[in-house]
Design an enzyme around this catalytic site. Sequence first.
Site, short mmCIF file in Angstrom:
data_model
loop_
_atom_site.label_atom_id
_atom_site.label_comp_id
_atom_site.label_asym_id
_atom_site.label_seq_id
_atom_site.Cartn_x
_atom_site.Cartn_y
_atom_site.Cartn_z
N CYS A 265 0.82 -1.20 0.00
CA CYS A 265 0.00 0.00 0.00
C CYS A 265 0.87 1.27 0.00
O CYS A 265 1.56 1.52 -0.98
CB CYS A 265 -0.99 -0.07 1.17
SG CYS A 265 -2.27 1.16 1.01
N HIS B 151 -3.82 -5.07 0.57
CA HIS B 151 -3.29 -5.53 1.86
C HIS B 151 -3.34 -7.07 1.97
O HIS B 151 -4.42 -7.62 2.23
CB HIS B 151 -4.11 -4.92 3.01
CG HIS B 151 -3.85 -3.47 3.19
ND1 HIS B 151 -2.84 -2.99 3.98
CD2 HIS B 151 -4.45 -2.38 2.64
CE1 HIS B 151 -2.83 -1.67 3.94
NE2 HIS B 151 -3.80 -1.27 3.12
N GLU C 77 -2.27 -8.80 4.35
CA GLU C 77 -2.31 -9.22 5.76
C GLU C 77 -3.72 -9.30 6.31
O GLU C 77 -3.93 -9.85 7.38
CB GLU C 77 -1.46 -8.26 6.61
CG GLU C 77 -1.98 -6.83 6.77
CD GLU C 77 -1.63 -5.89 5.62
OE1 GLU C 77 -1.36 -6.39 4.51
OE2 GLU C 77 -1.65 -4.66 5.82
#
Length: 510
Positions: A79, A167, A169
């Site tokens: 990002c 993202h 994660e």
Amino acid sequence: MHEKILILDFGSQYTQLIARKIRELNVYCEIVPFNKTKAADDKVKGVILSGSPYSVRDYNAPFPDLKDIKGRIPLLGICYGAQYLAHSSGGEVLPSESREYGRAYLNIHDIEDPLFKNVKNGTQVWMSHGDTIVNIPDNFIVTGSTSDVLNGAFRIQDEPTWGIQFHPEVYHTAEGKTILGNFVLNICGCRGEWTPESFIESTVNEIREKTAGSGKIILGLSGGVDSTVAASLLNRAVGSDLICIFVDNGLLRKNEFRKVLDSYIGMGLNVRGIDASDLFLSRLKGISEPEAKRKAIGSAFIEVFEAEALKIQGAEWLAQGTIYPDVIESVSVNGPSATIKSHHNVGGLPEKMNLKVIEPLRLLFKDEVRKVGKALNVPETILNRHPFPGPGLAIRILGDVTPDKLSILKEADDIFIENLRKHSLYDQVWQAGVILLPVQSVGVMGDERTYENAVVLRAVTSTDGMTADFAHLPHDFLGLVANEIINRVKGINRVVFDISSKPPSTIEWE
Ligand code: XMP
């Protein structure tokens, strides 16, 4: 120490999540502020740049100095991290015109790219940014896009650097774990050997080296997971040179002190149980203000602990159950946060007593502490216990604390907790307890009018205690608990259930 991945933190709310996902791949990683690039020593196999609440166009945006990293060791920008890589190489980052928040589907341009090995074309990813890379530098190869984000993923030609604007994660990125695994295991070449067992072995060796021939270690046990696992680890390393002190402040749950002390003894710990409940109660007498209660309890604890520790000949170390979220140096985005409640009440002890500090769990997240505890055979009853505040029931009695109020609260709390267990709801809530209000109301029992106290049932779901929702417990269950409390606990004629979430409320009432 093991090989590791370094995460440079630009202040994203997701940074800890990146670390936890990497640890789940059995790879050790550390989070450091974005400008601590010197931490990239020769054990670091790869570096990740986190997201950020900043835009690279902000005048005070965090810019790292990557000269010792970029092109030398594998680098992944996520990002903001990806936007920074593009921006700092002559690309252009501008506010996005279309929606770049939420679910999107990744069109993979280069299925040979090692970052996308075994990732399905069209896989769901999660976007969360207001900026986008509109012009990509010439030596960047675009490897993925979504319907709204043209330069969704890239790698830099002839160097081991990748960037993704989504993202990996977060849960909503369906194959995020595969992507992070491709980076840390395949690209960085980490072996994935960071397991609870390997952690225990290396930590036991480190503790032995550090403390060899240098006196005894003392540790305050609280009944909670962290101090218990720390004790168990130290016990494995130094055996009876570890002396644990478990203080009964009189503010624990009903029968808790005895039960927990017995488990400690069962675990083979060298533990001294100290009954100091009278002292704590006398220090609390007449105090109503929450922070004043915490201070009184904190200083009584230090006094009792210190007096006990001074009896131990040759004590040189103070062990503490500090865990990783307490030691990560945070990148301040909105300035230092104001103290809402002072949760840590034993600060200052090591300096005062001239002891060296040892914190064997300082690199672990809470879930990892539990896994280590399991591998050390710490009883499940301790590992799965709800969090409980250090000042105990004192901050669940609104107003001043008296022996009578304490015994009323202990009974009511015990009924609630035992029913949660009996109805298999205990493990579904993060934390639960009863609060005694300084409010009386009218009731009727038999033919008698009553004028007694009200209690609150509080139960929340949460993952880290930072935010919480009230637990949606079945109404029938709540009715049954309320009934049992009113029928059995003299002094209570009304039970209410707290339906506030955090924020704006907090978990505890004080
Ligand atoms: P709040 O009430 O701030 O609580 O939402 C978040 C978590 O911290 C616990 N808590 C404490 N723990 N000393 C502690 O060791 C304290 O003074 C204290 N106050 C709150 C609370 O129980 C919840 O788990």
